[in-house]
Write a protein that holds these residues in place. Structure first.
Motif, mmCIF file in Angstrom:
data_model
loop_
_atom_site.group_PDB
_atom_site.id
_atom_site.type_symbol
_atom_site.label_atom_id
_atom_site.label_comp_id
_atom_site.label_asym_id
_atom_site.label_seq_id
_atom_site.Cartn_x
_atom_site.Cartn_y
_atom_site.Cartn_z
ATOM 1 N N CYS A 60 43.864 41.626 70.968
ATOM 2 C CA CYS A 60 43.693 41.239 72.289
ATOM 3 C C CYS A 60 42.277 40.967 72.434
ATOM 4 C CB CYS A 60 43.956 42.655 73.500
ATOM 5 S SG CYS A 60 42.678 43.903 72.825
ATOM 6 N N PHE A 61 41.335 41.191 71.733
ATOM 7 C CA PHE A 61 40.007 40.892 72.094
ATOM 8 C C PHE A 61 39.489 39.370 71.675
ATOM 9 C CE2 PHE A 61 39.676 44.020 68.587
ATOM 10 C CZ PHE A 61 39.408 43.302 67.439
ATOM 11 N N LEU A 117 41.527 37.237 73.330
ATOM 12 C CA LEU A 117 41.990 36.509 74.563
ATOM 13 C C LEU A 117 40.803 35.657 75.020
ATOM 14 C CD1 LEU A 117 44.225 36.571 76.924
ATOM 15 C CD2 LEU A 117 43.196 38.396 77.892
ATOM 16 N N GLY A 177 48.944 40.914 71.515
ATOM 17 C CA GLY A 177 47.649 41.173 72.203
ATOM 18 C C GLY A 177 47.850 40.629 73.503
ATOM 19 N N ALA A 217 49.943 43.482 77.434
ATOM 20 C CA ALA A 217 49.246 43.886 78.814
ATOM 21 C C ALA A 217 49.139 42.952 79.758
ATOM 22 C CB ALA A 217 48.009 44.853 78.679
ATOM 23 N N VAL A 218 48.964 41.559 79.433
ATOM 24 C CA VAL A 218 48.057 40.774 80.388
ATOM 25 C C VAL A 218 48.719 39.323 80.252
ATOM 26 C CG1 VAL A 218 45.998 41.792 80.393
ATOM 27 C CG2 VAL A 218 46.339 39.896 78.663
ATOM 28 N N ARG A 274 50.388 37.777 83.476
ATOM 29 C CA ARG A 274 49.437 37.604 84.435
ATOM 30 C C ARG A 274 48.540 36.269 83.942
ATOM 31 N NH1 ARG A 274 44.208 40.828 85.307
ATOM 32 N NH2 ARG A 274 44.922 42.218 83.779
ATOM 33 N N VAL A 275 48.270 36.031 82.569
ATOM 34 C CA VAL A 275 47.588 34.769 82.318
ATOM 35 C C VAL A 275 48.616 33.740 82.647
ATOM 36 C CG1 VAL A 275 46.799 33.578 80.090
ATOM 37 C CG2 VAL A 275 46.332 36.098 80.422
ATOM 38 N N GLU A 311 48.661 32.713 86.397
ATOM 39 C CA GLU A 311 47.607 32.333 86.947
ATOM 40 C C GLU A 311 47.274 30.947 86.635
ATOM 41 O OE1 GLU A 311 44.329 34.875 85.456
ATOM 42 O OE2 GLU A 311 44.954 36.474 86.821
ATOM 43 N N PHE A 369 35.768 42.537 71.813
ATOM 44 C CA PHE A 369 36.870 43.412 72.772
ATOM 45 C C PHE A 369 35.954 43.379 74.146
ATOM 46 C CE2 PHE A 369 39.544 46.270 74.411
ATOM 47 C CZ PHE A 369 38.979 47.611 74.696
ATOM 48 N N ALA A 417 36.168 40.448 76.102
ATOM 49 C CA ALA A 417 37.444 40.124 76.670
ATOM 50 C C ALA A 417 37.700 40.979 77.940
ATOM 51 C CB ALA A 417 38.421 40.516 75.798
#
Lengths: 221, 150
Positions: free
Chosen positions: A159-160, A162, A187, A190-191, A194-195, A198, B67, B70
Motif C-alpha cells: 500500500c505504501f 500508492l 495494496g 482499501a482504496v 476510490r482511486v 476519482e 507509508f 501514502a
C-alpha cells in the motif's frame, strides 16, 4: 523462529499445493494443479482458490518468521513456472487484435498478481505484454507509444507504493490520454475503488473473477 | 484499545494540506537518512532489534517514510491501522523488541521537529503521536503469542 498468533484458515484445496511449493517440490505442485484442472475447474479458479491463497499464506509465514525470504522466493518462482505450464490453456486461439501492457508499479517487487491479470486478458484473445516487477515509468510510456496499446494495467501489492502508482497514472493520462488504465492488487484493497472513481478512464476490479467478467468491455470501440 | 477504536482514532486525524504532503515527500530521503544515522549510532541497538537485523531496520525506516507519505496523501484509517498492526507483528516476529518502537518513533519525532517546517511538523505529528500513544494496542494482537526472544 518464533511462536506467534495462529494463521488464518487456508482453503483445503490449497494445502497440498502449499506443502509442495514450501518443500521446493515443483513436480508435486504441478501434479496438484493439473489434477485440479482435470477435475473440471478453470484456470481462474486455479489462480483464486489454490495459487493465490497459497502465496498469501507464504507471505503470512514470512511475516511470522516461520520461513525465510529464500523459501518465499522459491515458492513464488515455482508458482510462476506452474502458471507458465498452463499456457496452452491460457492463450485463446482466436485473437482480437488488442494489446495490453501489464506491469507492477515502480518499486513494487511483487509480480504474480500482474501475471495472473495478463493471463486473463490472454484468455480473452488479447496480446498481453507482461512486464513484471518494478517497471520504470518512462520505459512503460515509451513502450505504450511504440505500438498500438489498448490498455495499461498497473499492479500494487504494497500500500505504501500508492503515491508512486498515482504519479504513474497522472503521467500516463498526460501522455497517453486515450488509453484506459486498469489498477489492482492487494495494496489497493482499501482504496482501489476510490482511486478509480476519482479519475477518468481508470478501472479497478477487486478480484480476477470480476475482471474476467469485464474484460470484453475493454474490447469494444 | 480494539481495532475499531484504533480506526476511530485514526479517523480523527486531520488530513494535511497538499503542500505539507509535498514537503514531507521532498524531504523523505533525508529524514530516513537522519533517522538511520541516529539509530545506527545507538550502543543498545542490538538489544533493541537483534544483532542481524540492521538491514531490516533501515528497510523499515525507508518503508515507514513511504507509508507515511501514502497516508498523508490519502488517509484511509482502516488501511493505516491494518498496516501498522502488520508491521508491529512482522518485525516483532523477526526479533525486534517492543523498546525498538519507542526508540524509533521518538527518533522520528525528534528528526521531524528539526527538519520539517513548523507548519508541516504541526500537521504531520498527529500521525506519529497516534503511533506513539497507541503502541500497547498495536502490540496487543501478538501479546498472547509473544515472540520467544522477548
Amino acid at each position: 523462529m518464533s511462536e506467534t498468533a495462529p494463521l488464518p484458515d487456508l482453503p483445503a484445496v490449497a494445502q497440498p499445493y502449499l506443502d509442495a511449493v514450501l518443500a521446493g517440490d515443483r513436480l508435486t505442485a504441478s501434479r496438484v494443479a493439473s489434477a485440479f484442472l482435470v477435475s473440471g475447474r478453470s484456470i481462474i479458479e486455479l489462480y483464486q482458490e489454490m495459487i493465490q491463497p497459497a502465496l498469501y499464506r507464504v507471505g503470512d509465514l514470512w511475516e511470522h518468521n516461520l520461513i525465510s525470504v529464500a523459501v518465499e522466493h522459491m515458492a513464488t518462482a515455482i508458482s510462476e513456472r506452474i502458471m507458465n505450464e498452463r499456457y496452452g490453456d491460457i492463450i485463446a486461439a482466436q485473437r482480437i487484435g488488442r494489446r495490453a501492457l501489464i506491469a507492477s508499479v515502480e518499486k513494487e517487487m511483487h509480480q504474480v498478481g500482474a501475471k495472473m491479470v495478463s493471463d486473463v486478458f490472454e484468455m480473452h484473445g488479447w496480446d498481453a505484454v507482461y512486464l513484471g516487477a518494478n517497471t520504470p515509468l518512462d520505459d512503460l510510456v515509451e513502450m505504450a507509444r511504440s505500438q498500438p496499446t489498448d490498455l495499461i494495467g498497473l499492479s500494487l501489492s504494497v500500500c505504501f507504493h500508492l503515491p508512486i502508482m498515482e504519479r504513474m497514472i497522472d503521467r500516463i493520462q498526460q501522455d497517453l490520454p486515450r488509453i484506459p488504465i486498469l489498477i489492482g492488487g492487494q495494496g489497493l484493497k482499501a482504496v482501489g475503488a476510490r482511486v478509480a472513481e476519482e479519475r477518468r478512464n481508470v478501472f479497478y476490479y477487486a478480484d480476477l473473477t470480476k475482471l474476467d467478467l469485464s474484460v470484453d468491455a475493454f474490447s469494444r470501440d | 484499545m480494539k481495532t475499531t477504536e484504533l480506526i476511530a482514532t485514526a479517523e480523527a486525524i486531520p488530513v494535511p494540506a497538499a503542500d505539507i504532503v509535498a514537503e514531507y515527500e521532498a524531504k523523505r530521503e533525508s529524514l530516513v537518512a537522519r533517522v538511520n544515522e541516529i539509530m545506527l549510532a545507538r550502543s543498545d541497538l542490538d538489544a533493541l532489534i537483534g544483532a542481524d537485523n540492521h538491514a531490516m531496520m533501515t528497510d523499515n525506516h525507508a518503508n515507514h517514510a513511504r507509508f507515511v507519505t501514502a497516508v498523508l496523501a490519502r488517509m484511509d484509517p482502516g488501511q493505516l491501522v491494518d498496516t501498522v498492526l502488520w508491521v508491529f507483528g512482522a518485525y516483532r516476529a523477526h526479533g525486534f523488541r517492543k523498546a525498538y518502537w519507542s526508540a524509533q518513533l521518538d527518533t522520528w519525532a525528534e528528526v521531524l521537529r528539526a527538519d520539517l517546517s513548523a507548519e508541516a511538523f504541526a500537521d504531520v505529528y498527529p500521525i506519529y503521536n497516534g503511533f506513539i500513544v497507541n503502541q500497547p494496542s498495536f502490540f496487543a494482537p501478538t501479546e498472547d503469542h509473544p515472540p520467544t526472544a522477548h
